[in-house]
Design an enzyme around this catalytic site. Structure first.
Site, mmCIF file in Angstrom:
data_model
loop_
_atom_site.group_PDB
_atom_site.id
_atom_site.type_symbol
_atom_site.label_atom_id
_atom_site.label_comp_id
_atom_site.label_asym_id
_atom_site.label_seq_id
_atom_site.Cartn_x
_atom_site.Cartn_y
_atom_site.Cartn_z
ATOM 1 N N SER A 41 0.794 -1.310 -0.033
ATOM 2 C CA SER A 41 -0.110 0.000 0.004
ATOM 3 C C SER A 41 1.000 1.229 0.044
ATOM 4 C CB SER A 41 -0.937 -0.051 1.179
ATOM 5 O OG SER A 41 -0.053 0.107 2.585
ATOM 6 N N GLY A 42 0.293 2.438 -0.224
ATOM 7 C CA GLY A 42 0.889 3.708 -0.050
ATOM 8 C C GLY A 42 2.257 3.862 -1.118
ATOM 9 N N LEU A 91 7.889 -7.010 10.403
ATOM 10 C CA LEU A 91 8.997 -6.206 10.798
ATOM 11 C C LEU A 91 9.314 -6.341 12.501
ATOM 12 C CD1 LEU A 91 9.448 -3.819 7.946
ATOM 13 C CD2 LEU A 91 11.215 -5.453 8.768
ATOM 14 N N SER A 172 12.789 10.526 7.264
ATOM 15 C CA SER A 172 11.675 11.442 7.291
ATOM 16 C C SER A 172 12.497 12.585 7.689
ATOM 17 C CB SER A 172 10.613 11.027 8.028
ATOM 18 O OG SER A 172 9.679 12.053 8.318
ATOM 19 N N TYR A 194 7.543 8.345 27.438
ATOM 20 C CA TYR A 194 7.343 8.000 26.065
ATOM 21 C C TYR A 194 6.507 9.271 25.393
ATOM 22 C CZ TYR A 194 5.601 5.798 21.622
ATOM 23 O OH TYR A 194 5.278 5.203 20.514
#
Length: 320
Positions: A41-42, A91, A172, A194
């Site tokens: 996808s994407g 992953l 990114s 976090y």
């Protein structure tokens, strides 16, 4: 910023408005085999589609095999001569990554191009199957281990064919927004402090550091393989499912900066296939042009420390 807004090409001849098909126009990849993680996808799908369009043999590595097979069918429907295979890859699981590598080796295929595209973004705090913070585990550690498992195949392919191998890590611009010091080596799983945004930035910084350190090591060996990292741009895809409302509000105010999917896959395809990048390694690309990443991303000592840290995490998880 001016080039990003206007789409004016940079030194490469391409820019933010360029599409994956445009940057690979005229390239014959019929003698190449490529793995694309997250190719169902994407921008991963667009990358796989365009590589197949340029006649490369593409292996889509995906967690959702049903979606990946549907993606394969869509590619073959558009391009009847496309060579596309699908293999399962999760992953966030060391066992799944090892199984994928074994499955790929069993196919008996060469490997020229590895595109580490898959990832998660801004997800709530959670641990991977191996007990590691999810964004770091999926975006960085999984690809770190996968790449190491496939390196011998890539070296053999490059040596036997004389064709340069290429590894592309999708990073990114978010790599600039991370925790203090870049990587929280001593608190990688700390829940109380976090931050979903900083954890994402940390994983994207790790992608660049991994590419740079691997590039250095391969150059030392004299291996005919390049390793680079890319920022695809701002694209509204399933990657943003954990923050869809926030992203749509942001998109409404910054619409001029966003890309469509064909534009988002352009830099990946450019770095993976374009002949002008022969021998170019250890670089970071944005809008199909080389661009300087953050100071932390250029820190060689940090890259070496991350490599050693990642190696220990992988070895510990593999023994469980």
């Amino acid at each position: 910023m001016f080039r990003l807004i206007t789409g004016i090409p940079g030194p490469s001849g391409f820019g933010s408005a360029s599409t994956a098909e445009q940057v690979t126009q005229g390239i014959d990849a019929s003698n190449l085999t490529a793995i694309v993680t997250g190719g169902a996808s994407g921008i991963g799908f667009e990358t796989a589609r365009v590589l197949a369009l340029r006649k490369a043999h593409v292996v889509i590595a995906a967690r959702n095999v049903e979606a990946a097979n549907e993606a394969r069918q869509n590619i073959v429907k558009e391009n009847g001569t496309a060579r596309v295979d699908v293999l399962k890859l999760d992953l966030c699981s060391i066992k799944s990554i090892k199984a994928f590598a074994d499955d790929f080796y069993a196919l008996g295929l060469p490997l020229n191009i590895l595109i580490n595209n898959a990832g998660v973004m801004f997800c709530p705090y959670q641990l991977s199957q191996d007990g590691i913070e999810m964004q770091f585990a999926t975006n960085h550690l999984g690809h770190f281990y996968l790449t190491n498992l496939l390196l011998d195949k890539m070296k053999h392919t490059a040596n036997s064919t004389g064709i340069e191998g290429r590894i592309v890590n999708l990073s990114s611009v978010a790599h600039v927004h991370t925790y203090r010091g870049g990587i929280r080596f001593d608190r990688i799983n700390d829940k109380d402090s976090y931050s979903d945004k900083k954890a994402y930035g940390q994983s994207k910084l790790a992608n660049i550091l991994h590419a740079n350190e691997l590039s250095r090591r391969l150059q030392e060996e004299g291996a005919n393989i390049t390793v680079n990292s890319v920022h695809p741009g701002l694209i509204m895809t399933n990657l943003m499912r954990h923050s869809a409302l926030l992203m749509r509000v942001l998109q409404a105010f910054t619409f001029i900066l966003w890309k469509n999917v064909p534009q988002g896959a352009a830099t990946t395809c450019y770095v993976a296939l374009h002949p002008s990048l022969q021998g170019v390694t250890g670089k970071y690309f944005l809008d199909c042009n080389e661009f300087p990443p953050s100071k932390l991303a250029r820190d060689k000592a940090l890259a070496k420390r991350l490599w050693d840290f990642s190696d220990k995490l992988v070895n510990a998880a593999a023994q469980n």
